[in-house]
Design an enzyme around this catalytic site. Structure first.
Site, short mmCIF file in Angstrom:
data_model
loop_
_atom_site.label_atom_id
_atom_site.label_comp_id
_atom_site.label_asym_id
_atom_site.label_seq_id
_atom_site.Cartn_x
_atom_site.Cartn_y
_atom_site.Cartn_z
N ARG A 8 0.85 -1.21 0.00
CA ARG A 8 0.00 0.00 0.00
C ARG A 8 0.87 1.24 0.00
O ARG A 8 2.03 1.20 0.39
CB ARG A 8 -0.95 0.03 1.20
CG ARG A 8 -0.27 0.16 2.56
CD ARG A 8 -0.22 1.59 3.06
NE ARG A 8 0.57 1.75 4.26
CZ ARG A 8 1.85 2.05 4.28
NH1 ARG A 8 2.53 2.21 3.16
NH2 ARG A 8 2.50 2.21 5.41
N GLY A 100 11.27 -2.73 2.91
CA GLY A 100 11.70 -1.62 3.78
C GLY A 100 11.58 -0.23 3.17
O GLY A 100 12.16 0.72 3.68
N GLY A 102 8.74 1.41 2.83
CA GLY A 102 7.54 2.09 3.33
C GLY A 102 6.32 1.81 2.48
O GLY A 102 5.32 2.54 2.53
N SER A 104 4.80 -1.21 2.65
CA SER A 104 4.13 -2.32 3.35
C SER A 104 4.41 -3.70 2.78
O SER A 104 3.49 -4.50 2.59
CB SER A 104 2.62 -2.08 3.42
OG SER A 104 2.36 -1.08 4.33
N ASP A 146 -1.91 -0.60 7.32
CA ASP A 146 -1.24 -1.37 6.26
C ASP A 146 -2.01 -2.64 5.93
O ASP A 146 -2.28 -2.95 4.77
CB ASP A 146 0.19 -1.73 6.69
CG ASP A 146 0.98 -0.53 7.16
OD1 ASP A 146 0.54 0.60 6.91
OD2 ASP A 146 2.04 -0.73 7.79
N TYR A 195 9.06 5.16 16.52
CA TYR A 195 7.63 4.94 16.29
C TYR A 195 6.91 4.69 17.62
O TYR A 195 5.89 5.32 17.92
CB TYR A 195 7.45 3.73 15.35
CG TYR A 195 6.03 3.48 14.93
CD1 TYR A 195 5.51 4.07 13.78
CD2 TYR A 195 5.18 2.66 15.67
CE1 TYR A 195 4.21 3.83 13.38
CE2 TYR A 195 3.88 2.43 15.28
CZ TYR A 195 3.40 3.01 14.13
OH TYR A 195 2.10 2.79 13.74
C1 GLA Z 1 3.62 2.52 9.70
C2 GLA Z 1 2.59 1.71 10.47
C3 GLA Z 1 1.17 2.22 10.19
C4 GLA Z 1 1.08 3.74 10.41
C5 GLA Z 1 2.22 4.45 9.69
C6 GLA Z 1 2.26 5.92 10.01
O1 GLA Z 1 3.46 2.32 8.32
O2 GLA Z 1 2.68 0.35 10.12
O3 GLA Z 1 0.26 1.54 11.02
O4 GLA Z 1 1.04 4.06 11.76
O5 GLA Z 1 3.48 3.89 10.02
O6 GLA Z 1 1.13 6.55 9.51
#
Ligand code: GLA
Length: 339
Positions: A8, A100, A102, A104, A146, A195
């Site tokens: 995603r 990695g 971003g 997903s 995600d 995070y």
């Molecule tokens: C990561 C997490 C998501 C979300 C994003 C920030 O991708 O897996 O759940 O919190 O960071 O928006």
């Protein structure tokens, strides 16, 4: 059995999901395929085209101990623990989602794997089971965005996601546009600890002013700590931006949508503190390209990708110029499985 689950890209609504906020991701055409044949042995054996290590997981899996080893084998074990298959099997995993970056890759793996292992339940239950698997595998308390995007994606649409009710509403994605993702190439180990830190800062703000989802900018005066005030301001204003952005996208107003993406990036950078100089530079480079409506970092931040909403015709002219790995993304449907 053959299953597929998409990665995603999040268009807007960053760091809002774990406080029950609004977000607007879309499932993408890059995804993970699992080909799997059940056997009578109590052992799951999987090969991957992205990792030379074969995953061997003995059943039943009674839970995973926290570990610094974040290999893909842990994801297989964590998903198997959630699904609880009676028998093992053999299979192959192939993925077009970059690792990695971003986008997903882990959610795509979890969802495709859970379906291959015979998960039974509703799409929402599938997303929640995969979120639990993610927490167990890597110990990062990520939100639901995600996995829910991977399960509920709709071709040609972004998904307005309400992370309180877990309802998703498809929003038509404008024709003639696409999302360009540029990989910063930065993989920060720190990302997972930062995070968790952001999550606890949001919790601390909520302990004073109540759920951020229902708070307004006026409530921020109740927060004496300037750091918590900035964190909460990002979440409150980001939820409002998502509402506006979904409405803008729905009426095809890409100009307004792009401005909201830019504002989201600024807020993530100044108030939420999850951008980096490289991400800021890439986002502003994207904004300077012809036909780009707006750009922002996507995902957790500290590295990974920057995304832009861009006119497809324009992308043809500037896309190949860039030295960073880049992808042209279009909205895809959610996970599928076939015998
Ligand atoms: C990561 C997490 C998501 C979300 C994003 C920030 O991708 O897996 O759940 O919190 O960071 O928006």
């Amino acid at each position: 059995m053959r299953t597929w689950a998409p990665g995603r890209v999040n268009l807007i609504g960053e760091h809002t999901d774990y406080t029950g906020g609004l977000t607007l991701p879309m499932a993408i055409q890059l995804g993970t395929t699992v080909e799997y044949e059940p056997s009578s042995e109590p052992l799951i054996r999987l090969e991957s085209d992205q990792d030379p290590r074969e995953a061997w997981v003995r059943l039943p899996v009674d839970g995973l101990r926290p570990s610094a080893d974040a290999s893909w084998v842990r994801f297989v074990a964590a998903v198997a623990a959630q699904v609880g298959p009676a028998h093992g099997g053999r299979g192959r995993v192939r993925s077009t989602v970059p690792l990695g970056a971003g986008l997903s890759s882990s959610a795509a793996l979890e969802v495709a794997l859970a379906l291959a292992l015979g998960f039974r339940g509703s799409p929402l239950e599938l997303a929640l089971a995969c979120q639990r698997a993610e927490h167990a595998a890597i110990g990062v308390p990520s939100g639901i965005m995600d996995q829910l995007a991977s399960v509920a994606g709709r071709a040609g649409h972004a998904l307005l996601m309400d992370c309180s009710s877990l309802a998703t509403t498809p929003v038509p994605f404008p024709e003639g546009y696409e999302v360009v993702a540029l990989d910063s190439g930065v993989r920060r180990r720190l990302a997972s600890s930062a995070y968790a830190e952001r999550r606890s800062e949001c919790r601390a703000a909520e302990a004073v002013i109540g759920p951020l989802r229902f708070a307004s900018p006026e409530d921020l005066t109740g927060l004496a700590d300037p750091l918590l005030r900035r964190r909460a301001r990002h979440v409150i204003t980001e939820n409002a931006r998502v509402e506006e952005a979904a409405a803008a996208l729905g009426r095809g107003d890409t100009g307004a949508f792009g401005q909201l993406m830019d504002a989201s990036h600024a807020s993530l950078s100044s108030d939420f503190g999850v951008s980096t100089p490289v991400l800021d530079e890439l986002a502003s480079w994207l904004r300077s390209q012809p036909g780009v409506a707006g750009a922002r970092l996507t995902g957790a931040g500290f590295g990974g990708c920057v995304v832009a909403l861009a006119e497809s015709g324009g992308v043809d002219r500037w896309f190949p110029e860039r030295r960073h790995p880049a992808w042209r993304l279009v909205p895809a449907g959610g996970a599928t499985s076939a015998p």
